[in-house]
Design an enzyme around this catalytic site. Structure first.
Site, mmCIF file in Angstrom:
data_model
loop_
_atom_site.group_PDB
_atom_site.id
_atom_site.type_symbol
_atom_site.label_atom_id
_atom_site.label_comp_id
_atom_site.label_asym_id
_atom_site.label_seq_id
_atom_site.Cartn_x
_atom_site.Cartn_y
_atom_site.Cartn_z
ATOM 1 N N GLU A 101 -7.794 11.638 -11.294
ATOM 2 C CA GLU A 101 -7.146 10.678 -10.386
ATOM 3 C C GLU A 101 -6.529 11.389 -9.189
ATOM 4 O OE1 GLU A 101 -6.589 7.882 -9.287
ATOM 5 O OE2 GLU A 101 -6.234 6.332 -10.777
ATOM 6 N N ASP A 102 -6.348 10.669 -8.110
ATOM 7 C CA ASP A 102 -5.674 11.249 -6.946
ATOM 8 C C ASP A 102 -4.158 11.216 -7.095
ATOM 9 O OD1 ASP A 102 -5.539 8.463 -6.719
ATOM 10 O OD2 ASP A 102 -6.108 8.395 -4.602
ATOM 11 N N ASP A 105 1.110 6.308 -9.241
ATOM 12 C CA ASP A 105 2.252 5.745 -8.520
ATOM 13 C C ASP A 105 2.976 4.784 -9.467
ATOM 14 O OD1 ASP A 105 3.809 5.182 -6.238
ATOM 15 O OD2 ASP A 105 2.471 3.617 -5.560
ATOM 16 N N PHE A 154 4.791 7.317 1.153
ATOM 17 C CA PHE A 154 3.348 7.115 1.176
ATOM 18 C C PHE A 154 2.688 8.375 1.737
ATOM 19 C CE2 PHE A 154 -0.771 5.488 2.418
ATOM 20 C CZ PHE A 154 -1.086 4.726 1.298
ATOM 21 N N ARG A 167 -8.804 10.371 4.964
ATOM 22 C CA ARG A 167 -9.256 11.008 3.716
ATOM 23 C C ARG A 167 -9.733 12.435 3.967
ATOM 24 N NH1 ARG A 167 -9.533 7.045 -0.302
ATOM 25 N NH2 ARG A 167 -10.199 4.973 0.347
HETATM 26 P P1 IMP Z 1 -0.710 2.741 -8.955
HETATM 27 O O1 IMP Z 1 -1.556 1.710 -9.626
HETATM 28 O O2 IMP Z 1 0.486 2.132 -8.279
HETATM 29 O O3 IMP Z 1 -0.328 3.879 -9.872
HETATM 30 O O4 IMP Z 1 -1.536 3.331 -7.753
HETATM 31 C C1 IMP Z 1 -2.674 4.081 -7.950
HETATM 32 C C2 IMP Z 1 -3.574 4.112 -6.728
HETATM 33 O O5 IMP Z 1 -2.951 3.640 -5.541
HETATM 34 C C3 IMP Z 1 -3.958 5.528 -6.453
HETATM 35 O O6 IMP Z 1 -5.101 5.888 -7.201
HETATM 36 C C4 IMP Z 1 -4.165 5.525 -4.945
HETATM 37 O O7 IMP Z 1 -5.488 5.166 -4.659
HETATM 38 C C5 IMP Z 1 -3.226 4.470 -4.434
HETATM 39 N N1 IMP Z 1 -1.961 5.058 -3.949
HETATM 40 C C6 IMP Z 1 -0.758 5.019 -4.538
HETATM 41 N N2 IMP Z 1 0.182 5.684 -3.821
HETATM 42 C C7 IMP Z 1 -0.462 6.167 -2.750
HETATM 43 C C8 IMP Z 1 -0.042 6.984 -1.610
HETATM 44 O O8 IMP Z 1 1.117 7.401 -1.444
HETATM 45 N N3 IMP Z 1 -1.015 7.278 -0.711
HETATM 46 C C9 IMP Z 1 -2.307 6.859 -0.845
HETATM 47 N N4 IMP Z 1 -2.736 6.125 -1.877
HETATM 48 C C10 IMP Z 1 -1.832 5.780 -2.821
#
Ligand code: IMP
Length: 186
Positions: A101-102, A105, A154, A167
């Site tokens: 995963e990247d 959050d 962010f 990206r």
């Molecule tokens: P979550 O479901 O809130 O944990 O978010 C997961 C996904 O949201 C990640 O895999 C990212 O693609 C995107 N995301 C969350 N925070 C960021 C950020 O700070 N920058 C860019 N993408 C984010």
């Protein structure tokens, strides 16, 4: 104007990324072997660059597969709604899986992915995330390999986008506030 003018500051440099990913690869090398090799599953699109570097650093035999999960559209906030846009090409039944995963959050996306994988009956599932934002967590999710913990901001670059851009920036950075303010949808 160059996209680099939109960046307020660097959060994780190229050198820091290289060093940390080499260390993560070592952690994985200690856990996996050619005898029972895992499948590395890249969560698109954000993890593509992390996967590309990680796959070249690990020394065990492995296969790659890809899954695309819906993101937040053009905004920066989680909707909590997750959809599979592209599914795996291979079966993971009875196989060891590493989800790549990247960023984790709120945890909603990973929670969905883990529940989806559990139904496919893999031998094991571990999660490698380049970035972790623990302060934003809404669901408790296990992460086994973490590159960097980042503050509640962010972030973009090194695979991560804002509105599908940035990206290709080779490091992790934070955009200037006016970039978000000027965006039509947010
Ligand atoms: P979550 O479901 O809130 O944990 O978010 C997961 C996904 O949201 C990640 O895999 C990212 O693609 C995107 N995301 C969350 N925070 C960021 C950020 O700070 N920058 C860019 N993408 C984010």
């Amino acid at each position: 104007m160059s996209m680099f003018n939109d960046i307020e500051r660097v959060l994780v440099s190229e050198q820091e990324l290289r060093d940390r990913i080499a260390a993560l690869a070592d952690e994985m090398n200690a856990l996996y072997s050619d005898d029972d090799p895992p499948i590395l599953v890249c969560i698109l699109k954000g993890a593509f660059m992390f996967l590309a570097d990680l796959t070249r650093q690990v020394s065990f035999r492995h296969e790659l597969d890809f899954m695309e999960i819906s993101s937040y559209g053009k905004g920066t906030k989680s909707s909590g709604i997750v959809r599979i846009l592209l599914d795996l090409a291979s079966s993971v039944e009875g196989r060891h899986v590493v989800i790549v995963e990247d960023i984790v959050d709120t945890g909603h996306t990973l929670d969905y992915i883990l529940r989806n994988f559990a139904a496919r009956k893999p031998a094991s599932v571990r999660v490698a995330t380049l970035l972790n934002k623990p302060s934003r967590r809404e669901v408790d999710v296990p992460v086994h390999f973490v590159g960097f913990e980042v503050p509640d901001e962010f972030v973009m670059g090194y695979g991560l986008d804002y509105a599908e851009q940035y990206r290709n920036v080779p490091y992790i950075g934070v955009l200037k506030p006016e970039v978000y303010r000027e965006a039509p949808e947010n």
